[in-house]
Design a protein around this motif. Structure first.
Motif, mmCIF file in Angstrom:
data_model
loop_
_atom_site.group_PDB
_atom_site.id
_atom_site.type_symbol
_atom_site.label_atom_id
_atom_site.label_comp_id
_atom_site.label_asym_id
_atom_site.label_seq_id
_atom_site.Cartn_x
_atom_site.Cartn_y
_atom_site.Cartn_z
ATOM 1 N N THR A 191 -2.742 -41.117 -38.017
ATOM 2 C CA THR A 191 -2.559 -42.409 -37.366
ATOM 3 C C THR A 191 -2.409 -42.233 -35.856
ATOM 4 O OG1 THR A 191 -1.353 -43.114 -39.355
ATOM 5 C CG2 THR A 191 -1.179 -44.533 -37.427
ATOM 6 N N GLU A 192 -2.974 -43.165 -35.105
ATOM 7 C CA GLU A 192 -2.806 -43.187 -33.650
ATOM 8 C C GLU A 192 -2.263 -44.547 -33.244
ATOM 9 O OE1 GLU A 192 -6.135 -41.975 -31.281
ATOM 10 O OE2 GLU A 192 -6.797 -40.484 -32.756
ATOM 11 N N PHE A 193 -1.438 -44.566 -32.192
ATOM 12 C CA PHE A 193 -0.870 -45.822 -31.725
ATOM 13 C C PHE A 193 -0.332 -45.655 -30.305
ATOM 14 C CE2 PHE A 193 2.345 -43.309 -33.764
ATOM 15 C CZ PHE A 193 3.511 -43.491 -33.028
ATOM 16 N N THR A 194 -0.146 -46.783 -29.644
ATOM 17 C CA THR A 194 0.403 -46.797 -28.291
ATOM 18 C C THR A 194 1.764 -47.470 -28.323
ATOM 19 O OG1 THR A 194 -1.794 -46.870 -27.275
ATOM 20 C CG2 THR A 194 0.053 -47.631 -25.934
ATOM 21 N N VAL A 195 2.723 -46.905 -27.586
ATOM 22 C CA VAL A 195 4.061 -47.487 -27.479
ATOM 23 C C VAL A 195 4.297 -47.958 -26.045
ATOM 24 C CG1 VAL A 195 6.540 -47.069 -27.657
ATOM 25 C CG2 VAL A 195 4.989 -46.030 -29.315
ATOM 26 N N TYR A 251 0.135 -42.009 -28.856
ATOM 27 C CA TYR A 251 0.628 -40.975 -29.774
ATOM 28 C C TYR A 251 -0.354 -40.761 -30.930
ATOM 29 C CZ TYR A 251 5.100 -41.594 -27.414
ATOM 30 O OH TYR A 251 6.090 -41.664 -26.468
ATOM 31 N N THR A 252 -0.380 -39.518 -31.407
ATOM 32 C CA THR A 252 -1.169 -39.153 -32.582
ATOM 33 C C THR A 252 -0.235 -38.472 -33.582
ATOM 34 O OG1 THR A 252 -3.138 -38.774 -31.232
ATOM 35 C CG2 THR A 252 -3.129 -37.807 -33.432
ATOM 36 N N THR A 253 -0.347 -38.844 -34.851
ATOM 37 C CA THR A 253 0.500 -38.249 -35.881
ATOM 38 C C THR A 253 -0.306 -37.930 -37.133
ATOM 39 O OG1 THR A 253 2.408 -38.621 -37.334
ATOM 40 C CG2 THR A 253 1.155 -40.561 -36.691
ATOM 41 N N LYS A 254 0.164 -36.929 -37.870
ATOM 42 C CA LYS A 254 -0.465 -36.579 -39.152
ATOM 43 C C LYS A 254 -0.035 -37.536 -40.263
ATOM 44 C CE LYS A 254 1.272 -32.475 -38.460
ATOM 45 N NZ LYS A 254 1.752 -31.088 -38.616
ATOM 46 N N LEU A 255 0.967 -38.349 -39.983
ATOM 47 C CA LEU A 255 1.478 -39.265 -40.999
ATOM 48 C C LEU A 255 0.440 -40.328 -41.331
ATOM 49 C CD1 LEU A 255 5.078 -39.752 -39.594
ATOM 50 C CD2 LEU A 255 4.334 -38.165 -41.375
ATOM 51 N N LEU A 256 0.389 -40.703 -42.613
ATOM 52 C CA LEU A 256 -0.623 -41.632 -43.098
ATOM 53 C C LEU A 256 -0.114 -43.067 -43.117
ATOM 54 C CD1 LEU A 256 -1.840 -39.514 -46.150
ATOM 55 C CD2 LEU A 256 -3.047 -39.808 -43.984
ATOM 56 N N GLU A 266 6.332 -39.598 -22.535
ATOM 57 C CA GLU A 266 5.313 -38.537 -22.573
ATOM 58 C C GLU A 266 5.869 -37.219 -23.116
ATOM 59 O OE1 GLU A 266 6.808 -38.961 -18.280
ATOM 60 O OE2 GLU A 266 6.124 -40.284 -19.917
ATOM 61 N N LYS A 267 7.207 -37.041 -23.018
ATOM 62 C CA LYS A 267 7.816 -35.808 -23.531
ATOM 63 C C LYS A 267 7.891 -35.818 -25.061
ATOM 64 C CE LYS A 267 9.028 -33.648 -19.676
ATOM 65 N NZ LYS A 267 8.540 -32.287 -19.341
ATOM 66 N N LEU A 268 7.620 -36.969 -25.663
ATOM 67 C CA LEU A 268 7.688 -37.096 -27.121
ATOM 68 C C LEU A 268 6.320 -36.965 -27.790
ATOM 69 C CD1 LEU A 268 10.160 -40.109 -27.220
ATOM 70 C CD2 LEU A 268 10.695 -37.746 -27.851
ATOM 71 N N VAL A 269 5.254 -36.824 -26.993
ATOM 72 C CA VAL A 269 3.899 -36.756 -27.553
ATOM 73 C C VAL A 269 3.743 -35.570 -28.490
ATOM 74 C CG1 VAL A 269 1.457 -36.430 -27.018
ATOM 75 C CG2 VAL A 269 2.820 -38.013 -25.653
ATOM 76 N N LEU A 270 4.111 -34.373 -28.037
ATOM 77 C CA LEU A 270 3.963 -33.178 -28.882
ATOM 78 C C LEU A 270 4.914 -33.199 -30.079
ATOM 79 C CD1 LEU A 270 3.319 -30.238 -26.367
ATOM 80 C CD2 LEU A 270 1.765 -31.160 -28.094
ATOM 81 N N PRO A 271 6.196 -33.539 -29.891
ATOM 82 C CA PRO A 271 7.085 -33.634 -31.065
ATOM 83 C C PRO A 271 6.574 -34.605 -32.126
ATOM 84 C CG PRO A 271 8.398 -33.606 -29.065
ATOM 85 C CD PRO A 271 6.959 -33.700 -28.635
#
Length: 533
Positions: free
Chosen positions: A347-351, A361-366, A389-394
């Motif tokens: 999933t991808e989304f903007t906050v 953000y990009t996540t492996k969560l479905l 931006e510091k939360l992108v990788l986490p």
């Protein structure tokens, strides 16, 4: 000589009865433990599962009838064989999803139970010795008392729990006070309470992962969300180096969130959802709302309560709290998710934050529903001073929480979506939406939803209608329990030969594997009921 014979027969009868009592009591203790040691809930469970107790009741009546024909060698031998057969039927060995755990509490309860049983056996022996002119151990009362000790085990086990209640309360209070002392001695620790009808465990995992990118964070493990679960976490795992404690809070009754807040003392809180969960004990959705917002009522001045603004019931209540921070994909949320893109890869989304800053953000969560909990976690972390931006990788590193829409590859042509931990109307819809993302042969395996009170049949029927729109095959676990789902499926005109009702989960999984298809099979495991269902 005859007196010796009847003494031996009684000893054999009593020994076989005791063996049956041991086996039967372990089964009943296990069910009481699964029901949270709560006698009222266990009583309701017994009433719903009354068929389990028909056989013991019939056995007790048969023994009474046999005894009152007169104590003789054939009658005593017959009763002994009946009790032996009962022992065989209840012998340990069955594999349980969550077996009986021999905690200190269970051991204390077993002690009380065996004292009660011992009293009945002692009375039987005394009565047997004083049988009168007929001779020792010829009194029907001796056998009635011994048989009652066996077949009244389902009553004696919860009675032991009631007798032990003052002791258990005192022991629990000592542990609670000790945990509260430890929390008080950690002035730099920031406690975050998380509750909700669903999504709270996922939120806890996501939030702790994101906070850990900057802070030393402790969280309640697995699904520890009861008072003693929180206490155990604090007493076993809290260290002076911890900066944040993410505390999951569960409830089945009004007042239970307030009780947890009294122990943990949250500085901030997050409410993930409010919905028709545990209606059997809450009785109404109004009580669910009231209970979840006990967390908001417990937040001290200066603290914030983060609320899922996509949940209608939460949003309606949010105006009562000046310290509320809304997150969600709806208009008006303080932290808003937009441009949500979902696929079978993630999933991808903007906050966008209240200060106008935004990040992709990009996540492996479905699934789109995963965005809600991630939004709440991101919102809270941003509130602590972590830039978006510091939360992108986490966020990118976050994995699925076990048994919550967890994708499991089982070979070249088979994949499972494990959503087995829990099930509720919103979660079922979200899981079906995720299943629909895949270009594959889509199979649902489910025992349906429980603890929905008067709405259980209606909501399971709706679940069936929704499943029929998505699934190529549907396998139901439990023929009687899943009848409302089956009716919902068939009401849509879904082919009957594509629905199968299995007696067990293992049979259901084998059936799912047996379907022939040219496509890859994606099997959604939606809910897996514990052994007391």
């Amino acid at each position: 000589m005859q007196n010796t014979l009847y003494l031996i027969l009684f000893i054999i009868y009593a020994a076989v009865s005791l063996l049956s009592i041991v086996f039967f009591s372990l089964r009943e203790l296990h069910m009481l433990q699964l029901n949270g040691y709560k006698t009222p809930e266990h009583s309701w469970w017994m009433a719903k599962n009354y068929k389990r107790y028909i056989f013991p009741a019939v056995m007790l009546i048969i023994q009474f009838l046999l005894i009152f024909t007169g104590v003789s060698v054939p009658v005593t031998a017959g009763m002994t064989l009946l009790n032996l057969s009962f022992a065989v039927l209840n012998k340990p060995g069955k594999k349980f999803k969550k077996p009986l755990v021999y905690t200190a509490r269970v051991k204390r309860m077993m002690t009380t139970f065996y004292i009660l049983t011992g009293i009945l056996f002692a009375a039987a022996i005394v009565t047997g010795v004083k049988s009168g002119s007929a001779g020792p151990f010829r009194s029907p009362v001796s056998y009635i008392l011994t048989g009652s000790a066996l077949y009244l085990t389902p009553v004696l086990v919860p009675l032991s729990n009631i007798i032990n209640k003052p002791v258990e309360k005192a022991i629990q209070q000592w542990y609670i006070n000790d945990a509260k002392r430890m929390l008080k001695d950690s002035p730099n620790l920031h406690v975050i309470g998380i509750t909700g009808s669903y999504g709270k465990t996922s939120m806890k995992f996501y939030l702790s992962e994101l906070l850990n990118s900057k802070y030393n964070t402790l969280k309640t493990p697995e699904s520890y969300n009861t008072p003693m679960g929180v206490v155990k976490t604090v007493r076993m795992h809290l260290k002076s180096t911890h900066e944040y404690f993410v505390c999951e809070m569960g409830a089945r009754r009004v007042g239970e969130i307030a009780e947890l807040c009294g122990i943990a003392g949250p500085a901030d809180g997050i409410i993930t959802s409010v919905g028709p969960q545990h209606l059997e004990t809450f009785k109404s959705i109004e009580n669910v709302v009231k209970t979840k917002f006990e967390l908001a009522d417990s937040i001290p001045e200066g603290g914030k309560i983060y609320l899922n603004g996509d949940n209608e019931l939460i949003r309606k209540k949010s105006s009562d709290y000046k310290n509320a921070v809304l997150y969600g994909t709806s208009n008006g949320c303080d932290y808003r998710g937009t441009e949500v893109s979902v696929s079978d890869r993630g999933t991808e989304f903007t906050v966008t934050a209240p200060d106008g800053s935004s990040c992709r953000y990009t996540t492996k969560l479905l699934g789109e529903h995963s965005v809600q909990n991630l939004l709440g976690a991101i919102a809270y972390c941003h509130g602590t001073g972590i830039p978006l931006e510091k939360l992108v990788l986490p966020v990118k590193r976050i994995n699925s929480v076990p048994h919550r829409l967890q994708l499991i590859d089982a070979g070249p042509n088979l994949c499972y979506i494990d959503d087995a931990y829990n099930s509720n109307p919103s979660g079922c819809r979200a899981a079906l939406n995720v299943l629909g993302l895949f270009d594959a042969c889509k199979i649902l395996v489910t025992p349906g939803m429980v603890e929905l009170g008067e709405k259980q049949e209606e909501l399971n029927f709706e679940f069936g209608t929704e499943a029929a729109k998505v699934c190529d095959y549907i396998v139901l676990v439990g023929k009687m329990q899943t009848k409302p789902i089956y009716n919902g499926i068939i009401s849509t005109g879904y082919p009957e030969d594509r629905v199968f009702a299995a007696d067990s989960l293992n049979e259901a999984l084998e059936k799912a594997k047996s379907y022939k298809t040219d496509k890859k099979k994606i099997v959604l495991l939606e809910n897996d009921l514990p052994d007391n269902y």
